[in-house]
Design a protein around this motif. Sequence first.
Motif, PDB file in Angstrom:
ATOM      1  N   MET B  49       0.830  -1.203   0.000  1.00  0.00           N
ATOM      2  CA  MET B  49       0.000   0.000   0.000  1.00  0.00           C
ATOM      3  C   MET B  49       0.872   1.264   0.000  1.00  0.00           C
ATOM      4  O   MET B  49       0.588   2.226  -0.701  1.00  0.00           O
ATOM      5  N   GLU B  50       1.919   1.246   0.813  1.00  0.00           N
ATOM      6  CA  GLU B  50       2.797   2.418   0.881  1.00  0.00           C
ATOM      7  C   GLU B  50       3.505   2.638  -0.444  1.00  0.00           C
ATOM      8  O   GLU B  50       3.645   3.765  -0.914  1.00  0.00           O
ATOM      9  N   ALA B  53       1.097   3.987  -3.064  1.00  0.00           N
ATOM     10  CA  ALA B  53       0.813   5.414  -2.818  1.00  0.00           C
ATOM     11  C   ALA B  53       1.972   6.283  -3.324  1.00  0.00           C
ATOM     12  O   ALA B  53       1.760   7.340  -3.930  1.00  0.00           O
ATOM     13  N   GLU B  56       1.859   6.341  -7.088  1.00  0.00           N
ATOM     14  CA  GLU B  56       0.773   7.225  -7.537  1.00  0.00           C
ATOM     15  C   GLU B  56       1.218   8.688  -7.489  1.00  0.00           C
ATOM     16  O   GLU B  56       0.957   9.457  -8.409  1.00  0.00           O
ATOM     17  N   ASP B  57       1.890   9.051  -6.411  1.00  0.00           N
ATOM     18  CA  ASP B  57       2.390  10.423  -6.280  1.00  0.00           C
ATOM     19  C   ASP B  57       3.401  10.740  -7.379  1.00  0.00           C
ATOM     20  O   ASP B  57       3.363  11.804  -7.990  1.00  0.00           O
ATOM     21  N   ASP B  60       1.523  10.743 -10.737  1.00  0.00           N
ATOM     22  CA  ASP B  60       0.240  11.442 -10.754  1.00  0.00           C
ATOM     23  C   ASP B  60      -0.855  10.591 -11.395  1.00  0.00           C
ATOM     24  O   ASP B  60      -1.522  10.990 -12.343  1.00  0.00           O
ATOM     25  N   ILE B  61      -1.011   9.389 -10.875  1.00  0.00           N
ATOM     26  CA  ILE B  61      -2.041   8.470 -11.377  1.00  0.00           C
ATOM     27  C   ILE B  61      -2.789   7.860 -10.191  1.00  0.00           C
ATOM     28  O   ILE B  61      -2.383   8.032  -9.049  1.00  0.00           O
ATOM     29  N   SER B  62      -3.890   7.175 -10.489  1.00  0.00           N
ATOM     30  CA  SER B  62      -4.559   6.342  -9.495  1.00  0.00           C
ATOM     31  C   SER B  62      -4.405   4.893  -9.915  1.00  0.00           C
ATOM     32  O   SER B  62      -4.771   4.534 -11.032  1.00  0.00           O
ATOM     33  N   PRO B  64      -5.879   1.444  -9.360  1.00  0.00           N
ATOM     34  CA  PRO B  64      -6.991   0.760  -8.683  1.00  0.00           C
ATOM     35  C   PRO B  64      -6.473  -0.462  -7.910  1.00  0.00           C
ATOM     36  O   PRO B  64      -5.602  -1.185  -8.405  1.00  0.00           O
TER      37      PRO B  64
END
Lengths: 410, 90
Positions: B49-50, B53, B56-57, B60-62, B64
């Motif tokens: 999870m870390e 994250a 993603e930063d 600059d994406i998500s 899923p």
Amino acid sequence: MADLFDRFESLRARRDGLVGDGGHDPFQVEMDEVLSQTEAMIEGRRTILAGTNNYLGLTFAPESLKAAHDALDAAGTGTTGSRVANGTYSGHKALEHALCSFLGKEHAIVFSTGYLANLSVLSTLVGPDDYILMDADCHASIYDGVRMGDAQIIRFKHNDAADLDKRLARLAKKPGNKLIVIEGIYSMLGDKAPLDEIVAVKKKYDDVYLLSDEAHSLGVLGRYGRGLPEEVDLEDDVDFIVGTFSKSVGTVGGFCVSSHPQFDLLRLACRPYIFTASLPPSVVASAKTSLELVEKGGALRKRLMRNAERLHSGLSALGFTLGGDVSPVVAVVAPDVEIGVAFWRGLIDGGIYVNLALPPATPQNFTLLRCSLCAAHTTEQVDRIIEVFAEVADTLGMLPKQPKKKAALG
Amino acid sequence: MSAEPSDGASQDVRAAVLEVLQTFNKTGVTLQDGTRFTEDLNFDSLLVMEFIAALEDRLDISVPLNVLPDIETVGQLVVATEQIVREEHG
């Protein structure tokens, strides 16, 4: 030879490390006798309960006890059936009506636990072409619910409306509904969602719905205890409210309310609603009565917040690092797991029960000594909690810094 | 980024994934396409999870959560991330 349970080896090792030299297992605490909302006998010792989520202390409310006794005698010990089969009694429907009128929504469904309410709604409400945007600090029941469903699951940074905005903007051109999932008060640190900012972001986009889990804020926030949406006057902007009867309401069970005209269809679609037994009549009766007490519980909420402020400022003055704002959840951050466990043991030996919360169930890998207050705690009990915290910190040589001269409130 | 040729963008994504992953590489193994998150990097659910994250930063994406169970290796993550970058940044 591979044993079936070999896969739990790391869990076993971790548990043995925690329990150590025959000490108490923090996750197998046994209450020999419950004395009141705030006290129990644990290992023969009278213990102050400061980790029960029994925020308003309604577990022994005389009106609720009487309602439960009457229902037990009238309708028996259990329904022996699912809501869609033989498990819907007049009491279940009456409780749903009471929830609608209390929370000002058109429809309500009662589930057998809060966990099942989240599993039901989150696994069903959104489909394969839809998106869930959930706060990263959401409860395990929310994670489990969304994983049971088919929607795309996107996490946004905890309490960060700008991050949510960014993620919604990227999805804006994609078809499909978007469901934002937040909590009124987050269970581990006791911090509130910035509901006004989240609603403002939600309103920028089409086809976005908002679900708030008010498990820890129902009964706690708002003049009438309707939770965070009431407190910040945004009740009409929250499309779905999930909640539980196992905290402020003092029994067990869960619910979801909404004014969506088709909401009742969920009864035919939610597997954790269809395939589990319904709540027993006595539980339903006490939940309904306690809901009335929640609504009339302004004085209880004042006492609860006074206790919360006292504990928060007392521990803060001693130099402890606390996890969140002043709320009925007061989470003390321990430097590491080892000290956290030793501290928890010191508290239990000193007659104070709090929750020990360890990663991965905690935000930011914190080891937490999580206290939750009750309106029924006396000032003396709160002071005793603070005193034992100080004693244990002293014994462990870990009073984080020199005590401040005077507790600064707020 | 959208103005760049796809090969260039693809290289960027691979480099970004490796760069972020290296900061989470506690076992010190050399990161290759076949490097496995659980077995070789000792990732547990929390670390996953870390790491996601942080990724993603960085891009600059998500990402899923749904895609994660199917990703066992670094190479699979690069492919999945490239697809997300294409979808989200055109």
